[in-house]
Design an enzyme around this catalytic site. Sequence first.
Site, PDB file in Angstrom:
ATOM      1  N   GLU A   1       9.286  -4.806  10.121  1.00 22.95           N
ATOM      2  CA  GLU A   1       9.690  -3.481   9.615  1.00 22.95           C
ATOM      3  C   GLU A   1      10.298  -2.614  10.722  1.00 22.95           C
ATOM      4  O   GLU A   1       9.707  -2.452  11.802  1.00 22.95           O
ATOM      5  CB  GLU A   1       8.471  -2.761   8.993  1.00 22.95           C
ATOM      6  CG  GLU A   1       8.859  -1.388   8.433  1.00 22.95           C
ATOM      7  CD  GLU A   1       7.874  -0.798   7.448  1.00 22.95           C
ATOM      8  OE1 GLU A   1       6.841  -1.442   7.135  1.00 22.95           O
ATOM      9  OE2 GLU A   1       8.128   0.332   6.982  1.00 22.95           O
TER      10      GLU A   1
ATOM     11  N   GLU B   1      -1.220  -5.919   8.343  1.00 17.98           N
ATOM     12  CA  GLU B   1      -0.385  -5.341   9.404  1.00 17.98           C
ATOM     13  C   GLU B   1      -1.048  -5.556  10.757  1.00 17.98           C
ATOM     14  O   GLU B   1      -2.273  -5.457  10.866  1.00 17.98           O
ATOM     15  CB  GLU B   1      -0.257  -3.820   9.194  1.00 17.98           C
ATOM     16  CG  GLU B   1       0.681  -3.432   8.079  1.00 17.98           C
ATOM     17  CD  GLU B   1       0.787  -1.905   7.935  1.00 17.98           C
ATOM     18  OE1 GLU B   1       1.141  -1.482   6.839  1.00 17.98           O
ATOM     19  OE2 GLU B   1       0.508  -1.153   8.896  1.00 17.98           O
TER      20      GLU B   1
ATOM     21  N   ASP C   1       0.841  -1.205   0.000  1.00 15.61           N
ATOM     22  CA  ASP C   1       0.000   0.000   0.000  1.00 15.61           C
ATOM     23  C   ASP C   1       0.878   1.258   0.000  1.00 15.61           C
ATOM     24  O   ASP C   1       0.374   2.382  -0.071  1.00 15.61           O
ATOM     25  CB  ASP C   1      -1.016  -0.003   1.156  1.00 15.61           C
ATOM     26  CG  ASP C   1      -0.354  -0.063   2.516  1.00 15.61           C
ATOM     27  OD1 ASP C   1       0.883  -0.172   2.577  1.00 15.61           O
ATOM     28  OD2 ASP C   1      -1.094   0.001   3.526  1.00 15.61           O
ATOM     29  N   SER C   2       2.215   1.073   0.027  1.00 21.67           N
ATOM     30  CA  SER C   2       3.115   2.206  -0.217  1.00 21.67           C
ATOM     31  C   SER C   2       2.832   2.790  -1.600  1.00 21.67           C
ATOM     32  O   SER C   2       3.257   3.910  -1.910  1.00 21.67           O
ATOM     33  CB  SER C   2       4.581   1.758  -0.116  1.00 21.67           C
ATOM     34  OG  SER C   2       4.789   0.568  -0.858  1.00 21.67           O
TER      35      SER C   2
ATOM     36  N   ASP D   1      -1.173  -6.199  -0.474  1.00 19.76           N
ATOM     37  CA  ASP D   1      -1.259  -5.577   0.850  1.00 19.76           C
ATOM     38  C   ASP D   1      -2.709  -5.155   1.060  1.00 19.76           C
ATOM     39  O   ASP D   1      -3.275  -4.425   0.228  1.00 19.76           O
ATOM     40  CB  ASP D   1      -0.383  -4.316   0.814  1.00 19.76           C
ATOM     41  CG  ASP D   1       0.321  -4.056   2.120  1.00 19.76           C
ATOM     42  OD1 ASP D   1       0.068  -4.792   3.086  1.00 19.76           O
ATOM     43  OD2 ASP D   1       1.138  -3.111   2.151  1.00 19.76           O
TER      44      ASP D   1
ATOM     45  N   LYS E   1      -1.238  -9.601   2.557  1.00 19.06           N
ATOM     46  CA  LYS E   1      -0.452  -9.208   3.752  1.00 19.06           C
ATOM     47  C   LYS E   1      -1.333  -8.311   4.617  1.00 19.06           C
ATOM     48  O   LYS E   1      -2.045  -7.447   4.077  1.00 19.06           O
ATOM     49  CB  LYS E   1       0.816  -8.451   3.338  1.00 19.06           C
ATOM     50  CG  LYS E   1       1.583  -7.857   4.519  1.00 19.06           C
ATOM     51  CD  LYS E   1       2.972  -7.400   4.138  1.00 19.06           C
ATOM     52  CE  LYS E   1       3.045  -5.985   3.612  1.00 19.06           C
ATOM     53  NZ  LYS E   1       2.593  -4.952   4.553  1.00 19.06           N
TER      54      LYS E   1
HETATM   55  O1  KIV Z   1       3.522  -1.149   1.598  1.00 16.79           O
HETATM   56  C1  KIV Z   1       4.675  -1.593   1.559  1.00 16.79           C
HETATM   57  O2  KIV Z   1       5.457  -1.305   0.641  1.00 16.79           O
HETATM   58  C2  KIV Z   1       5.100  -2.487   2.630  1.00 16.79           C
HETATM   59  C3  KIV Z   1       6.537  -2.894   2.657  1.00 16.79           C
HETATM   60  C4  KIV Z   1       7.401  -1.752   2.960  1.00 16.79           C
HETATM   61  C5  KIV Z   1       6.780  -4.026   3.556  1.00 16.79           C
HETATM   62  O3  KIV Z   1       4.325  -2.853   3.437  1.00 16.79           O
END
Ligand code: KIV
Length: 289
Positions: free
Chosen positions: A181, A114, A44-45, A83, A112
Amino acid sequence: MIPNISLLQQKKKKGEKITVVTAYDYTTSRICDESGVDILLVGDSAGMVMLGYPSTISVTMEEMMVFCRGVINGSNNTVIIADMPFGSYQFDQSLAFLNAIKFIKLGCHAVKIEGGVEIVPMIRKLTEYGIPVMGHIGLKPQTSLLWEGYKVQGKTADSAIALHEQAIEIEKAGAFSLVIELVTRQVAEHISRSLTIPTIGIGSGGGCDGQVLVFHDLVGSYNKFNPKFVKQYLESFQLLLGAMKNYISDVKNGKFPDEDHSFSISEEELLKFNKYLNTTENIPKLNPK
Ligand code: KIV
């Protein structure tokens, strides 16, 4: 060979490092797929590097689905992990399941999420129903910013114990892997050794079973800030900027497009065309070139 997440566990057993990079679009996905990286993480970056949001908090399911579509279309050999964005899985197990299923039906191999112990029931539920889940502890960008900001975790014994316990619970709940992280390297290494599932570190030292970086950090195109843990393999912002400036200057100076970058009519056809123009008044004639 169809990408398979069980290969990651085998790599850990053999002591082979696992390589992970983020990708959010078709073209980047093709490059990364060809590079032989093990996992493409549609992080989600993407909200920050693709959409210019100040953090990952505002990213939506709809946006993530578009990014995943591009990555899936560009990759043949690589495990793709989606994510789950903030608000799409935390509260309601049915909602978490329905959202995770959307990514899997689209063609992602896993999701994924969090969180620490609070997220364990979600992981259990998703994995019970056959959805492979990667956990994510330490700095959690979706919520850390709302509290203490982006701070290194595991600097005190209390914090190390909490991280260790979270990791154990996440493994027990059925996660196939765990992102760690921005955790001190000693604590991340200890957690990696305690778990049977592979850990993927970012900013957490070399003792994890694998590493992940954001593609745009790695190639230096998102150069708004450069965290200590990022190794930049290219300064692509400057390279791309240079290319853009050359293009603008070539167009302005008439250097582009030249004959090599355009198409031409044969002299014979041009003669015929000019003959036609001769019959018409006030139309300029064309040179054969
Ligand atoms: O969103 C993302 O890019 C991430 C990674 C930095 C692990 O969660």
